[in-house]
Design a protein around this motif. Structure first.
Motif: not given
Lengths: 247, 324
Positions: B291-304
């Motif tokens: 979030i701090m680096n402005g990356i979209a939330s769907y990339y967070q799900q991908l990472l998880v």
């Protein structure tokens, strides 16, 4: 072996509906005796052992352990009376260490809840040493041990539970020759400690190496009994296979 | 020779027991260093507090989920229990009950929900997946029925302290979580309860044969899960100052993810509460860093998802090596 009767079975029968599993079993077993029950599949050996370990309630008949009549049939009350069972699959927990397995269900605790790890470890060490069971580290999980060592842990647990009569169900199943020898050596040493051992086995030859007495079961009955030094392998095999041979 | 065998056995034991947590901890430190280089605000105390606060709920539920999964079970209904218990608490407050009594009622609801799950799983002997996926729908539907699918607002001021307050600089929600982690760790390692959970996971019949009341212990782990779900409901309601009937939606998936990442075997019989704590912090930190680096939330799900797959492959490596 002494003259004291530790286990007396009178007119014991078990039926599952109309099917007879065992019928009118009578026997007396003495302190420190090693007794083997042999017979083909369906002979009733397992049913008899399951009654003795409290898994089944008999349909009729009586069992006396150390002179006391058994009224309640469940594993815990039979263990309290001094009969413990080492099952064919050993009933060990592979992911737990040796100490936890030996004390499973009978943990030493302080302040009601907390395990006394050090005391349990010391008791386990002493117990294994007395039984001459060599295990490199008590921290090892049981799943990492050899077949012989696992059998040793299961027997140590049975003795720790207070077993003065030990039931061993197929104690050397799926074991190599060397490991089987270790286990039979251990069983012989139990007899010296005045522990009575009942063995259920298919392997007649191996039973001969260790048992004092052999009971032959067939279709739910005890059809014959011998002292091992009065008989031989062929005689017993002939009795078990008798009717097949006649065909 | 005997000494060598002893050293080998101790090494094996250490590797099996602690290596996954050490790897996870190293990963946590590496992530911390990398993200702190990419964002100057990452290591500010208010942001760290934010990460602890955001991770608290997942870790809290992770403690009970670790025990449930270790025992060979699964509890998919925790999110729904959190919502139901918080809604009942809100209704109790609005009916004039004191805050303390309402919180007690909330925990009671969680206990009853856990008891229902545990009873069906252990006494009627139905698969935990089937039972808890059913109760997931039932508890959520009850929540929607009770609230007419609208959030309930308006709580006493002192209630917001639980979700938004802090003590000695740490968020209260995280302090509660730390308390539960310590309780769970002591329960797991220092009492027979932990041993029985491991035994349930890999050899339930062995426990029966030594005369342990299997059903009682099995029910208790789902009751514990229900209670912690209710505590989660209290924290969520206090944080949002609103009892949302949709609160805790898909929460169970996140919780299961951190439990597996923490080194607990999905097949049961092996678990680590400390691993769950580290995994919860790692996940919270990575989300915050993205979030701090402005990356979209769907990339967070991908990472998880990717981290989870990596963790499972890592935990199954022994078996894969043996197989080859």
């Amino acid at each position: 072996m002494s003259d004291e009767v530790v286990l007396k079975i009178s007119h014991l029968s078990k039926y599952f509906g109309n099917i007879k599993a065992i019928e009118n079993i009578n026997l007396e077993i003495f302190k420190g005796e090693i007794v083997a029950f042999v017979g083909d599949n369906g002979a009733g050996k397992s049913t008899l052992m399951k009654i003795l370990s409290g898994e089944y309630r008999p349909s009729s008949g009586e069992i006396e352990i150390f002179g006391e009549k058994v009224v309640k049939f469940n594993p815990k009350s039979l263990i309290k009376k001094g009969i413990t069972t080492v099952y064919q699959n050993l009933a060990l927990v592979d992911n737990l260490d040796i100490v936890s397995n030996i004390f499973l269900g009978y943990e030493k605790r302080k302040f009601m809840f907390f395990l006394q790890h050090r005391e349990m470890k010391m008791t386990a060490e002493k117990l294994l040493k007395n039984l001459n069971i060599n295990i490199p580290s008590l921290e090892s999980e049981v799943g990492e041990l050899s077949g012989g060592q696992r059998q040793g842990v299961a027997i140590a647990r049975a003795i720790h539970q207070g077993g003065r009569i030990l039931i061993l169900d197929e104690p050397t199943a799926a074991m190599g020759i060397k490991e089987s020898r270790e286990v039979y050596k251990l069983i012989k040493s139990l007899s010296k400690e005045e522990i009575t051992v009942l063995i259920v086995s298919h392997n007649i030859q191996q039973v001969f190496d260790v048992a004092d007495k052999v009971y032959i079961m067939k279709r739910g009955n005890i059809v014959n009994q011998f002292k091992t030094h009065d008989t031989n392998y062929n005689e017993i095999a002939d009795i078990i296979l008798g009717e097949y041979a006649a065909c | 020779m005997k000494c060598d065998l002893q050293i080998k056995a101790v090494n094996n034991h250490f590797k099996k027991k602690y290596l996954p947590q050490i790897i996870l901890f190293v990963l946590l430190i590496i992530s911390l260093v990398v993200i702190s280089f990419t964002s100057p605000y990452f290591l500010k105390w208010y942001n760290i507090k934010n990460i602890l606060d955001q991770s608290a709920i997942n870790i809290l539920l992770g403690v009970s989920m670790t025990l449930v999964i270790c025992s060979g079970g699964l509890d998919l209904s925790v999110g729904s229990i959190a919502a139901l218990s918080s809604v009942v608490m809100a209704l109790a407050i609005h009916s004039g009950f004191s805050l303390e009594i309402s919180i007690f009622i909330c925990i009671l609801v969680g206990t009853i929900c856990g008891l229902i799950n545990g009873y069906i799983i252990s006494c009627i002997n139905i698969n935990p997946f089937i039972v808890t996926i059913s109760t997931l729908w039932i508890y959520r539907a009850l929540t929607l029925v009770l609230t007419n699918s609208s959030p309930i607002y308006g709580f006493p001021n002192e209630f917001s302290v639980i979700g938004s307050g802090s003590f000695m600089g740490l968020p209260i929600s995280f302090i509660i979580t730390l308390g539960v982690v310590i309780f769970g760790t002591v329960l797991f390692h220092k009492t027979k309860y932990g041993k029985y959970m491991i035994a349930f996971g890999c050899a339930e019949a062995s426990l029966k044969r030594v005369g342990v009341s299997v059903n009682l212990y099995k029910i208790s782990v789902y009751v514990f899960s229900g209670i912690l779900a209710a505590v989660t409901g209290i924290i969520l309601t206090s944080k949002l100052n609103c009892a949302d009937p949709l609160a805790g939606y898909m929460l169970e998936m996140e919780v299961i993810s951190i439990v597996i990442l923490g080194g607990t075997s999905i097949k049961g019989g092996r678990a680590s509460i400390v691993g769950t704590l580290i995994a919860g912090l790692l996940m919270g930190m990575l989300r915050n860093g993205l979030i701090m680096n402005g990356i979209a939330s769907y990339y967070q799900q991908l990472l998880v998802g990717l981290i989870l797959i990596f963790a499972v492959i890592l935990s199954e490596r022994d078996k894969l090596c043996k197989g080859s």
